[in-house]
Design an enzyme around this catalytic site. Structure first.
Site, mmCIF file in Angstrom:
data_model
loop_
_atom_site.group_PDB
_atom_site.id
_atom_site.type_symbol
_atom_site.label_atom_id
_atom_site.label_comp_id
_atom_site.label_asym_id
_atom_site.label_seq_id
_atom_site.Cartn_x
_atom_site.Cartn_y
_atom_site.Cartn_z
ATOM 1 N N CYS A 1 49.152 34.644 39.516
ATOM 2 C CA CYS A 1 48.969 33.253 39.104
ATOM 3 C C CYS A 1 48.354 33.176 37.714
ATOM 4 C CB CYS A 1 48.043 32.533 40.073
ATOM 5 S SG CYS A 1 48.171 33.093 41.741
ATOM 6 N N HIS B 1 52.564 36.407 53.042
ATOM 7 C CA HIS B 1 53.426 37.187 52.134
ATOM 8 C C HIS B 1 52.718 38.411 51.544
ATOM 9 C CE1 HIS B 1 52.234 35.861 47.924
ATOM 10 N NE2 HIS B 1 51.673 34.894 48.602
ATOM 11 N N GLN C 1 43.477 39.854 50.404
ATOM 12 C CA GLN C 1 43.766 41.279 50.149
ATOM 13 C C GLN C 1 43.068 42.194 51.155
ATOM 14 O OE1 GLN C 1 46.056 42.023 47.994
ATOM 15 N NE2 GLN C 1 46.155 40.169 46.737
#
Ligand code: PLP
Length: 373
Positions: free
Chosen positions: A317, A199, A177
């Site tokens: 997740c 991604h 991040q």
């Protein structure tokens, strides 16, 4: 209208990556390990891509391993750093499951593991970190930016601490991040390993990387054809690597950072519903949490989804699991955690889009609150 506010989960890929995919899948499709001229040409392009990634990381030395995702990068970083003997392993309590769950497994396997708590702003508590570091410390893992709160760890301070207390230890940073979002340079930070994933910055899914300052410090985890310095055997995802580089080329992280600061300001200025609390931990402008007092975050997520506003509940997740380990760790009350959603921006949103999203959020919240009260 649709407004996507879950960019910490994944981002929309740049259209320009599609052409690159076609080129390296259908035209220049050769296996970089083969001996034909064409294959060697592809191999050279991978070396060039590695140099380009190093440049974008601001690294003046080291290598990059191309992986399938940051989960793989993190696993290579931690497991490739394990050694037998009386060593200690240090993890921040804020780590993503792809690091944190390894630390739990190591504890079960009998390794000496320290989990360092977070401060009230969600960063690793540096004084507590200092207290556990010693000459037996083999490995430290601290994320750059929290995917849950946007808290930014002070990597300069942490790497200086490592150099002072355990210079031989390996410092790993999960930069998923941070890379291409927070302007920084590895030149000024003594990080040994740095993970990232395409991604998260408008590249394709299925490709990531691990910066490795010193290849000799990593153990080979899987045996195979010996690609990528024997540290990541397997035919490289050539098209993915090239698409990731295209995404890097298209991003100016400083410009994007400034734009996201602006976007967040506009978005927050239109949030005003009574009972809606903006929980901004003062870290990355890309991420903030909203607390909808009296209404479950999950209820808000689905209701907003129906109106075209897409938000997240934290790590994609782990979002199907109850609770939120990180928000608990930084002392949010249970009812605040249940009522929270994660908002994450990208630099390409329009002012109109975020104004509309904020107004929709106010409206939907007030309607639901009225129904449940
Ligand atoms: N680390 C952090 C901080 C993340 O936010 C994520 C994804 O959300 C990952 C690791 C895992 O990344 P990937 O999806 O590439 O495995």
């Amino acid at each position: 209208m649709v407004c996507y506010l879950d960019n910490a989960g994944t981002t929309k890929m740049f259209e320009q990556c599609v052409e690159v995919h076609h080129s390296f899948s259908c035209d220049n499709f050769y296996n970089p390990s083969a001996l034909s001229e064409q294959a060697m040409g592809v191999s050279k392009l991978i070396s060039k891509a590695e140099k380009y990634v190093l440049q974008r990381l601001g690294a003046s030395e080291g290598n990059v391993l191309f992986t399938g995702c940051a989960t793989e990068s993190n696993n290579i970083a931690v497991k490739g750093s394990l050694r037998s003997g009386n060593w200690e392993y240090v993890f921040s309590a804020g780590e993503h499951p792809s690091v944190f769950n390894i630390s739990k497994k190591l504890e079960l396997d009998g390794f000496k593991v320290h989990i360092v708590p977070l401060d009230e702003a969600g960063r690793v508590d540096v004084a507590r970190l200092e207290a556990v570091l010693n000459e037996r410390t083999r490995f430290i893992s601290v994320m750059h930016v929290s995917n849950e709160t946007g808290a930014v760890n002070d990597l300069v301070k942490i790497s200086n601490l490592k150099n002072k207390k355990c210079p031989k230890a390996v410092l790993h940073v999960d930069g998923v991040q941070g890379f291409m979002k927070i302007p920084f340079s590895l030149r000024s930070i003594a990080v040994d390993l740095y993970s990232f994933s395409a991604h998260k910055f408008h590249g394709p899914k299925g490709v990531g990387g691990l910066y490795v300052r010193n290849k000799g410090a990593l153990k080979e985890l899987f045996q195979g054809g010996g690609q990528q310095y024997t540290l990541r055997s397997g035919t490289e995802n050539v098209s993915g690597i090239m698409q990731m580089c295209k995404a890097l080329e298209l991003i100016d992280e400083k410009e994007n950072f400034e734009r996201v600061v602006e976007i967040k300001k506009i978005f927050n200025s239109f949030l005003g519903a009574d009972g809606l609390i903006v929980k901004d931990f003062g870290g990355s402008p890309y991420i903030e949490n909203l607390i909808f007092s009296g209404v479950k975050g999950e209820t808000m997520l689905h209701a907003l989804n129906q109106k075209g506003v897409i938000v997240g509940l934290g790590s994609a997740c782990s979002s199907k699991k109850a609770g939120n380990r990180i928000l608990e760790k930084i002392g949010l009350a249970k009812d605040e955690i249940i009522s929270s959603v994660r908002i994450s921006f990208n630099a390409y949103m329009t002012d109109e889009e975020v104004e509309w999203a904020a107004k929709t959020i106010n409206k939907v919240y007030l309607e639901i609150k009225e129904k449940v009260s």
